[in-house]
Design a protein around this motif. Structure first.
Motif, PDB file in Angstrom:
ATOM      1  N   CYS A 125       0.821  -1.217   0.000  1.00 55.02           N
ATOM      2  CA  CYS A 125       0.000   0.000   0.000  1.00 55.02           C
ATOM      3  C   CYS A 125       0.851   1.261   0.000  1.00 55.02           C
ATOM      4  CB  CYS A 125      -0.943   0.001   1.199  1.00 55.02           C
ATOM      5  SG  CYS A 125      -2.255  -1.215   1.075  1.00 55.02           S
ATOM      6  N   ILE A 126       1.954   1.242   0.745  1.00 57.10           N
ATOM      7  CA  ILE A 126       2.825   2.420   0.782  1.00 57.10           C
ATOM      8  C   ILE A 126       3.374   2.715  -0.609  1.00 57.10           C
ATOM      9  CG2 ILE A 126       5.073   3.254   1.600  1.00 57.10           C
ATOM     10  CD1 ILE A 126       4.424   1.945   4.302  1.00 57.10           C
ATOM     11  N   PHE A 127       3.840   1.686  -1.306  1.00 56.21           N
ATOM     12  CA  PHE A 127       4.414   1.912  -2.628  1.00 56.21           C
ATOM     13  C   PHE A 127       3.338   2.108  -3.701  1.00 56.21           C
ATOM     14  CE2 PHE A 127       8.091   0.030  -0.491  1.00 56.21           C
ATOM     15  CZ  PHE A 127       9.031   1.003  -0.798  1.00 56.21           C
ATOM     16  N   ALA A 128       2.169   1.509  -3.534  1.00 49.30           N
ATOM     17  CA  ALA A 128       1.088   1.703  -4.502  1.00 49.30           C
ATOM     18  C   ALA A 128       0.510   3.113  -4.401  1.00 49.30           C
ATOM     19  CB  ALA A 128      -0.011   0.664  -4.282  1.00 49.30           C
TER      20      ALA A 128
ATOM     21  N   GLU B 131      -2.568   8.642  -9.327  1.00 50.56           N
ATOM     22  CA  GLU B 131      -2.620   9.989  -9.892  1.00 50.56           C
ATOM     23  C   GLU B 131      -4.026  10.544  -9.691  1.00 50.56           C
ATOM     24  OE1 GLU B 131      -1.371  10.008 -13.931  1.00 50.56           O
ATOM     25  OE2 GLU B 131       0.467   8.911 -13.488  1.00 50.56           O
ATOM     26  N   PRO B 132      -4.133  11.832  -9.415  1.00 48.86           N
ATOM     27  CA  PRO B 132      -5.476  12.397  -9.247  1.00 48.86           C
ATOM     28  C   PRO B 132      -6.248  12.316 -10.563  1.00 48.86           C
ATOM     29  CG  PRO B 132      -3.786  14.112  -9.145  1.00 48.86           C
ATOM     30  CD  PRO B 132      -3.082  12.811  -9.246  1.00 48.86           C
ATOM     31  N   PRO B 133      -7.520  12.021 -10.484  1.00 47.82           N
ATOM     32  CA  PRO B 133      -8.307  11.893 -11.713  1.00 47.82           C
ATOM     33  C   PRO B 133      -8.488  13.240 -12.394  1.00 47.82           C
ATOM     34  CG  PRO B 133      -9.732  11.765  -9.804  1.00 47.82           C
ATOM     35  CD  PRO B 133      -8.319  11.791  -9.290  1.00 47.82           C
ATOM     36  N   ALA B 134      -8.523  13.201 -13.696  1.00 48.83           N
ATOM     37  CA  ALA B 134      -8.762  14.425 -14.466  1.00 48.83           C
ATOM     38  C   ALA B 134     -10.247  14.772 -14.377  1.00 48.83           C
ATOM     39  CB  ALA B 134      -8.347  14.217 -15.917  1.00 48.83           C
TER      40      ALA B 134
END
Length: 115
Positions: free
Chosen positions: A17-20, A25-28
């Motif tokens: 979870c830390i690496f994922a 990325e925030p959704p457009a």
């Protein structure tokens, strides 16, 4: 045996979870979406405001232009991974000790000795 599985699962899940989380990325925003989460506002110190929240006053003296970063992203990851690994290792060792203790009792019963 449960502690070994649980400790391993916990450790691998938290590290994953830390690496994922770094890959998210925030959704457009959709071009037809009128209900935006942030609205541009020049009076705001950050340049945006949330239209669904009421405006609460805050002390401008508490804000500064410098970013309050105490450590790098790599340091934050290390600080997150080390306790996770230590906790998982502790749970796994507890499970191993339980299995060894049970095995000692079985050996002692068959050998005729006391444990």
């Amino acid at each position: 045996m449960t502690n070994i599985v649980l400790g391993s699962w916990f450790t691998f899940t938290v590290i994953t979870c830390i690496f994922a989380a770094l890959k998210i990325e925030p959704p457009a925003p959709h071009p037809d979406d009128d209900d935006r989460i942030l609205v541009e506002d020049q009076t705001s110190p950050v340049g945006f405001k949330v239209p669904n929240f009421p405006d609460y006053p805050f002390d401008q003296k508490l804000l500064n232009d410098e970013r309050a970063e105490c450590c790098s992203l790599r340091t934050e990851i290390i600080i997150g991974v080390i306790p996770c690994v230590l906790f998982g290792f502790g749970v796994v060792v507890t499970g191993i000790m339980e299995v060894v203790s049970h095995a000692d009792k079985i050996v002692a019963e068959h050998m005729g000795g006391d444990v």
